[in-house]
Design a protein around this motif. Structure first.
Motif, PDB file in Angstrom:
ATOM      1  N   SER A  65      36.750  39.525  32.400  1.00 32.55           N
ATOM      2  CA  SER A  65      37.070  38.437  31.805  1.00 32.55           C
ATOM      3  C   SER A  65      36.990  37.324  32.817  1.00 32.55           C
ATOM      4  O   SER A  65      36.937  37.637  34.169  1.00 32.55           O
ATOM      5  N   VAL A  66      36.836  36.094  32.452  1.00 34.82           N
ATOM      6  CA  VAL A  66      36.585  34.967  33.195  1.00 34.82           C
ATOM      7  C   VAL A  66      37.816  33.947  32.810  1.00 34.82           C
ATOM      8  O   VAL A  66      37.701  33.586  31.376  1.00 34.82           O
ATOM      9  N   THR A  67      38.656  33.454  33.539  1.00 38.50           N
ATOM     10  CA  THR A  67      39.546  32.659  33.096  1.00 38.50           C
ATOM     11  C   THR A  67      39.552  31.419  34.048  1.00 38.50           C
ATOM     12  O   THR A  67      39.321  31.469  35.164  1.00 38.50           O
ATOM     13  N   SER A  68      40.083  30.337  33.236  1.00 41.54           N
ATOM     14  CA  SER A  68      39.872  29.106  34.116  1.00 41.54           C
ATOM     15  C   SER A  68      41.080  28.973  34.763  1.00 41.54           C
ATOM     16  O   SER A  68      42.220  29.251  34.529  1.00 41.54           O
ATOM     17  N   VAL A  69      40.810  28.309  35.966  1.00 41.48           N
ATOM     18  CA  VAL A  69      42.025  28.172  36.957  1.00 41.48           C
ATOM     19  C   VAL A  69      42.198  26.550  37.142  1.00 41.48           C
ATOM     20  O   VAL A  69      41.117  26.081  37.707  1.00 41.48           O
ATOM     21  N   GLY A  70      43.224  25.953  36.766  1.00 40.89           N
ATOM     22  CA  GLY A  70      43.126  24.472  36.828  1.00 40.89           C
ATOM     23  C   GLY A  70      42.038  23.888  36.018  1.00 40.89           C
ATOM     24  O   GLY A  70      41.615  24.421  35.148  1.00 40.89           O
ATOM     25  N   ASN A  71      41.445  22.663  36.783  1.00 39.13           N
ATOM     26  CA  ASN A  71      40.169  22.448  36.296  1.00 39.13           C
ATOM     27  C   ASN A  71      38.965  22.338  37.313  1.00 39.13           C
ATOM     28  O   ASN A  71      38.265  21.302  37.412  1.00 39.13           O
ATOM     29  N   TYR A  72      39.311  23.198  38.379  1.00 40.07           N
ATOM     30  CA  TYR A  72      38.459  23.252  39.244  1.00 40.07           C
ATOM     31  C   TYR A  72      37.779  24.603  39.620  1.00 40.07           C
ATOM     32  O   TYR A  72      36.969  24.610  40.542  1.00 40.07           O
ATOM     33  N   ALA A  73      38.190  25.508  38.935  1.00 33.77           N
ATOM     34  CA  ALA A  73      37.829  26.983  39.370  1.00 33.77           C
ATOM     35  C   ALA A  73      37.937  27.966  38.320  1.00 33.77           C
ATOM     36  O   ALA A  73      38.488  27.475  37.261  1.00 33.77           O
ATOM     37  N   VAL A  74      37.320  29.150  38.297  1.00 37.33           N
ATOM     38  CA  VAL A  74      37.481  30.175  37.373  1.00 37.33           C
ATOM     39  C   VAL A  74      37.892  31.200  38.218  1.00 37.33           C
ATOM     40  O   VAL A  74      37.437  31.618  39.184  1.00 37.33           O
ATOM     41  N   SER A  75      38.589  32.164  37.408  1.00 35.48           N
ATOM     42  CA  SER A  75      39.009  33.393  38.150  1.00 35.48           C
ATOM     43  C   SER A  75      38.346  34.726  37.329  1.00 35.48           C
ATOM     44  O   SER A  75      38.139  34.402  36.235  1.00 35.48           O
ATOM     45  N   ILE A  76      37.649  35.650  38.150  1.00 41.41           N
ATOM     46  CA  ILE A  76      36.811  36.634  37.443  1.00 41.41           C
ATOM     47  C   ILE A  76      37.420  38.005  37.679  1.00 41.41           C
ATOM     48  O   ILE A  76      37.799  38.213  38.919  1.00 41.41           O
ATOM     49  N   HIS A  77      37.782  38.688  36.606  1.00 38.05           N
ATOM     50  CA  HIS A  77      38.323  40.024  36.570  1.00 38.05           C
ATOM     51  C   HIS A  77      37.082  40.882  36.416  1.00 38.05           C
ATOM     52  O   HIS A  77      36.185  40.852  35.495  1.00 38.05           O
ATOM     53  N   PHE A  78      36.658  41.676  37.559  1.00 36.58           N
ATOM     54  CA  PHE A  78      35.479  42.607  37.608  1.00 36.58           C
ATOM     55  C   PHE A  78      35.977  44.092  37.084  1.00 36.58           C
ATOM     56  O   PHE A  78      37.272  44.521  37.129  1.00 36.58           O
ATOM     57  N   SER A  79      34.864  44.746  36.625  1.00 36.03           N
ATOM     58  CA  SER A  79      35.107  46.274  36.244  1.00 36.03           C
ATOM     59  C   SER A  79      35.506  47.198  37.165  1.00 36.03           C
ATOM     60  O   SER A  79      35.827  48.126  36.887  1.00 36.03           O
ATOM     61  N   ASP A  80      35.257  46.740  38.343  1.00 36.02           N
ATOM     62  CA  ASP A  80      35.679  47.570  39.504  1.00 36.02           C
ATOM     63  C   ASP A  80      37.328  47.212  39.824  1.00 36.02           C
ATOM     64  O   ASP A  80      37.760  47.971  41.051  1.00 36.02           O
ATOM     65  N   GLY A  81      37.555  46.590  39.263  1.00 35.21           N
ATOM     66  CA  GLY A  81      39.315  46.420  39.272  1.00 35.21           C
ATOM     67  C   GLY A  81      39.593  45.280  40.211  1.00 35.21           C
ATOM     68  O   GLY A  81      40.611  44.591  40.343  1.00 35.21           O
ATOM     69  N   HIS A  82      38.707  44.585  40.736  1.00 37.44           N
ATOM     70  CA  HIS A  82      38.935  43.467  41.701  1.00 37.44           C
ATOM     71  C   HIS A  82      39.137  42.146  40.711  1.00 37.44           C
ATOM     72  O   HIS A  82      38.260  41.690  39.952  1.00 37.44           O
ATOM     73  N   GLN A  83      40.164  41.390  40.961  1.00 36.28           N
ATOM     74  CA  GLN A  83      40.422  40.457  40.202  1.00 36.28           C
ATOM     75  C   GLN A  83      41.133  39.149  40.959  1.00 36.28           C
ATOM     76  O   GLN A  83      41.956  38.488  40.381  1.00 36.28           O
ATOM     77  N   THR A  84      41.077  39.326  42.253  1.00 38.01           N
ATOM     78  CA  THR A  84      41.790  38.223  43.146  1.00 38.01           C
ATOM     79  C   THR A  84      40.815  37.173  43.391  1.00 38.01           C
ATOM     80  O   THR A  84      41.048  36.221  43.963  1.00 38.01           O
ATOM     81  N   GLY A  85      39.763  37.309  42.883  1.00 39.38           N
ATOM     82  CA  GLY A  85      38.583  36.126  43.399  1.00 39.38           C
ATOM     83  C   GLY A  85      38.748  34.802  42.339  1.00 39.38           C
ATOM     84  O   GLY A  85      38.903  35.113  41.280  1.00 39.38           O
ATOM     85  N   VAL A  86      38.672  33.728  43.296  1.00 42.94           N
ATOM     86  CA  VAL A  86      38.999  32.497  42.490  1.00 42.94           C
ATOM     87  C   VAL A  86      37.507  31.825  42.981  1.00 42.94           C
ATOM     88  O   VAL A  86      37.280  31.762  44.024  1.00 42.94           O
TER      89      VAL A  86
END
Ligand SMILES: [Zn+2]
Ligand SMILES: [Zn+2]
Length: 104
Positions: A65-86
């Motif tokens: 999943s890709v979620t927008s963060v504010g209006n400056y970034a997206v946060s991406i949840h990866f299939s390897d469980g990593h989801q802290t990336g903005v």
């Protein structure tokens, strides 16, 4: 002008495509995106050193999943469980792998 994505969508099974408001198109492979993560687990906070060992990222990794963060970034949840990336829009545009951006 700040780069702002108009659309972020999966592309051809192993990539993500971003269409920007200025009509520029960026296509990132899933692995490239995952490796470009800037979170504290992936990049050393002080030295900027990459903490992901080479070959660590599965070639099958994909964004769940890709979620927008504010209006400056997206946060991406990866299939390897990593989801802290903005991923800020600035970063995404900077790492665009197209020949135009790489030449600049
Ligand atoms: Zn990360
Ligand atoms: Zn580009």
């Amino acid at each position: 002008m700040k780069p702002v994505p108009k659309e972020v969508m999966p592309h051809g099974g192993n990539s993500v495509r971003i269409l920007w408001q200025d009509e520029h198109e960026s296509i990132y492979t899933n692995v490239y995106l995952r490796e470009s993560c800037q979170c504290a687990e992936c990049i050393h906070e002080w030295t900027g050193e990459k903490l992901i060992p080479p070959g660590k990222i599965s070639p099958d990794v994909r964004p769940i999943s890709v979620t927008s963060v504010g209006n400056y970034a997206v946060s991406i949840h990866f299939s390897d469980g990593h989801q802290t990336g903005v991923y800020s829009f600035d970063l995404l545009r900077k790492i665009c792998p197209c020949s135009l951006c790489q030449a600049a």
